[in-house]
Motif scaffolding. Structure first.
Motif, short mmCIF file in Angstrom:
data_model
loop_
_atom_site.label_atom_id
_atom_site.label_comp_id
_atom_site.label_asym_id
_atom_site.label_seq_id
_atom_site.Cartn_x
_atom_site.Cartn_y
_atom_site.Cartn_z
N ARG A 92 19.05 12.13 -7.20
CA ARG A 92 19.83 11.81 -6.05
C ARG A 92 20.51 13.08 -5.22
N GLY A 93 20.31 14.40 -5.90
CA GLY A 93 20.71 15.35 -5.24
C GLY A 93 19.39 15.91 -4.34
N LEU A 94 18.32 15.60 -4.79
CA LEU A 94 16.96 16.10 -4.02
C LEU A 94 16.67 15.30 -2.73
N VAL A 95 17.52 13.76 -2.96
CA VAL A 95 17.43 12.82 -1.69
C VAL A 95 18.42 13.65 -0.75
N ARG A 96 19.53 14.14 -1.27
CA ARG A 96 20.42 14.59 -0.18
C ARG A 96 19.94 15.92 0.44
N LEU A 97 19.21 16.63 -0.45
CA LEU A 97 18.77 17.79 -0.05
C LEU A 97 17.56 17.28 1.13
N GLY A 98 16.95 16.44 0.92
CA GLY A 98 15.81 15.96 1.87
C GLY A 98 16.10 15.36 3.21
N ASP A 99 17.46 14.88 3.02
CA ASP A 99 18.18 14.38 4.50
C ASP A 99 18.60 15.37 5.27
N ASP A 100 18.72 16.46 4.62
CA ASP A 100 19.22 17.76 5.46
C ASP A 100 17.92 18.55 6.15
N LEU A 101 16.75 18.18 5.58
CA LEU A 101 15.49 18.75 5.89
C LEU A 101 14.91 18.13 6.96
N PRO A 102 14.38 18.74 7.85
CA PRO A 102 13.57 18.11 8.90
C PRO A 102 12.30 18.21 8.36
N VAL A 132 12.88 8.31 -14.76
CA VAL A 132 13.27 9.48 -13.77
C VAL A 132 12.00 9.50 -12.72
N ARG A 133 10.90 9.29 -13.42
CA ARG A 133 9.55 9.46 -12.38
C ARG A 133 9.72 8.40 -11.34
N ALA A 134 10.12 7.18 -11.84
CA ALA A 134 10.09 5.84 -10.84
C ALA A 134 11.22 6.24 -9.77
N ARG A 135 12.32 6.58 -10.36
CA ARG A 135 13.31 6.86 -9.39
C ARG A 135 13.03 7.99 -8.16
N TYR A 136 12.23 8.93 -8.80
CA TYR A 136 11.85 9.79 -7.80
C TYR A 136 10.72 9.43 -7.12
N ALA A 137 9.79 8.48 -7.47
CA ALA A 137 8.82 8.17 -6.52
C ALA A 137 9.42 7.36 -5.43
N ASP A 138 10.21 6.33 -6.16
CA ASP A 138 10.95 5.64 -5.04
C ASP A 138 11.59 6.37 -3.72
N ALA A 139 12.06 7.23 -4.32
CA ALA A 139 12.94 8.24 -3.11
C ALA A 139 11.85 8.83 -2.28
N ALA A 152 8.99 7.96 -1.54
CA ALA A 152 8.23 7.05 -0.68
C ALA A 152 9.11 6.73 0.42
N ALA A 153 10.55 6.77 0.28
CA ALA A 153 11.33 6.34 1.44
C ALA A 153 11.50 7.49 2.33
N SER A 154 11.61 8.69 2.07
CA SER A 154 11.95 10.02 2.66
C SER A 154 11.30 11.08 1.93
N ALA A 155 11.18 12.23 2.93
CA ALA A 155 10.54 13.49 2.57
C ALA A 155 11.51 14.23 1.68
N ILE A 156 11.42 14.70 0.61
CA ILE A 156 12.43 15.39 -0.34
C ILE A 156 11.60 16.40 -1.00
N PRO A 157 12.40 17.53 -1.49
CA PRO A 157 11.67 18.51 -2.24
C PRO A 157 10.99 17.89 -3.49
N ALA A 158 9.87 18.74 -3.71
CA ALA A 158 8.88 18.20 -4.99
C ALA A 158 9.69 18.42 -6.25
N LEU A 159 9.11 17.37 -7.10
CA LEU A 159 9.74 17.52 -8.74
C LEU A 159 8.51 17.46 -9.60
N HIS A 160 8.45 18.41 -10.47
CA HIS A 160 7.33 18.28 -11.37
C HIS A 160 8.02 18.68 -12.96
N PHE A 161 7.48 17.81 -13.92
CA PHE A 161 7.59 17.82 -15.24
C PHE A 161 6.73 18.67 -15.94
N LEU A 162 7.17 19.85 -16.36
CA LEU A 162 6.14 20.63 -17.29
C LEU A 162 5.88 20.25 -18.61
#
Length: 402
Positions: free
Chosen positions: A216-226, A266-273, A275-285
């Motif tokens: 959810r925080g990444l979504v907020r970050l994405g909203d602040d980014l062009p 968590v992967r599904a939540r990120y994928a949905d987010a 798909a809806a808007s551009a957000i920072p990348a997230l990778h699981f190591l």
């Protein structure tokens, strides 16, 4: 002294803590035994430590009819160890140990270490509180890995409750060259710019870590980014984040084993987010054995847990000199102090704001990193914590003799 540790299923901080205690106390001349599941021994190698004896006790996670057999088995093991001190770690190990010690004629001193808080709700919460109360009042000494756990034990009627930290782990120094190489390798593997700002989170992908809040925080970050397409590199922009002010200027990496169900969620939540808007990348190591290198390569260390007692990963971040963004829960606030940005539990807006602030202010990151390193240098190491614990044991045994 003859000391037996009892531990349940563990793959993380509790097992690491107990292993360090067993090693250091054996080296100091004490006779040490460890009782716990075979898988825990396989993971931490208790039985491979010189001078340490290990007894298998398959402690599960739930209370059931099999507990009677566990009590009988533990009674046999304790008879063979003949300890002066039995030190159980966690609720499950504590419960079985407490019930076992009620059945022996010559009772050793019972020490209970609390590493986590009970989190059950409704009927389960009431049962957990009753068990907590029984253990707090039944132990000769209750040790809390954070001061809120100590306060909790005292409130439940513990006769003696004290704070004992989990020792700071040994962190191998990583050169600037090695950190740069790790960053380059990660950038190539996950296809991001080596100059991107890296936010690192270390810890098992489990409910307690609250990675949905991070998403959810990444979504907020994405909203602040062009969007990158409408904001080519070098163009002027009012955005707050990253050198190029784009979504791909920030990448989040999560290192650690996973509860597969939680990971899928968590992967599904990120994928949905995403798909809806551009957000920072997230990778699981996944599980890693190069955490020191990852920390050295990162710019910000993040901990989003709903609760932590005294997270080893936070201590690693302090020692590594990382700017920290962490939830101020359990013992995290007292551990981090002014060496990071502390936010409320489950506050994605505060998380996004903290990362945004640090992303555009390298001087602030450097200042927090320097404060973290200074604070990390003062953390007690494994030998110091073992010596403190040995002193507490001596007090108990001396009181018994008196």
């Amino acid at each position: 002294m003859r000391i037996v540790f009892v531990i349940g299923t563990s793959t993380g901080g509790v097992g690491t803590h107990v292993r360090a205690l067993a090693r250091e106390l054996t080296a100091a001349g004490h006779e040490i035994g460890v009782i716990g599941p075979a898988a825990t021994d396989e993971h931490f190698g208790f039985s491979l430590l010189p001078g340490v004896r290990f007894g298998v006790l398959e402690l599960g996670t739930g209370i059931g009819a099999s507990d009677a057999a566990l009590i009988r088995r533990q009674r046999i093991l304790l008879r063979s160890f003949a300890p002066q001190i039995v030190h159980a770690h966690g609720f499950r190990a504590g419960l079985i140990t407490h019930l076992t010690l009620r059945t022996v004629k010559t009772r050793p001193k019972f020490v209970l270490s609390l590493h986590n808080r009970a989190s059950g709700q409704g009927l389960r919460g009431k049962v957990e509180t009753r068990v907590e109360t029984m253990l707090a009042r039944g132990a000769d000494l209750v040790l809390g890995a954070s001061t809120d756990l100590v306060d909790r034990a005292r409130g439940l009627g513990a006769r003696t409750a004290r704070f004992l930290p989990a020792a700071a782990p040994e962190v191998t120094p990583v050169s600037a060259e090695a950190a740069a190489a790790t960053r380059a390798t990660l950038a190539e593997e996950f296809d991001f710019d080596p100059g991107a700002l890296i936010v690192l989170a270390v810890g098992r992908v489990a409910k307690q870590k609250n990675y949905p809040m991070l998403v959810r925080g990444l979504v907020r970050l994405g909203d602040d980014l062009p969007d990158k397409a409408t904001n080519p590199p070098g163009s002027a922009s009012p955005a707050r984040l990253g050198e190029g002010n784009r979504q791909d200027d920030i990448v989040v990496l999560i290192a650690g084993a996973a509860d597969e169900e939680v990971l899928a969620d968590v992967r599904a939540r990120y994928a949905d987010a995403a798909a809806a808007s551009a957000i920072p990348a997230l990778h699981f190591l996944g599980p890693r054995d190069d955490i020191a290198e990852l920390a050295a390569a990162a710019d910000i260390y993040a901990l989003t847990s709903v609760w932590e007692a005294r997270a080893l990963v936070l201590q690693e971040a302090l020692i590594s000199g990382k700017a920290i963004v962490a939830t101020a829960t359990g013992g995290s606030a007292e551990l981090v102090g002014d060496a990071g940005i502390l936010i409320d539990d489950d506050d994605d807006a505060a998380f996004a704001a903290a990362v945004a602030e640090l992303a555009v202010d390298p001087a602030r990151r450097a200042a927090l990193g320097a404060e973290a390193r200074a604070r990390g240098a003062k953390l007690p190491d494994e030998r110091e914590v073992a010596e403190e614990l040995a002193g507490l044991y001596t007090e108990l045994v001396s009181a018994q003799v008196g």
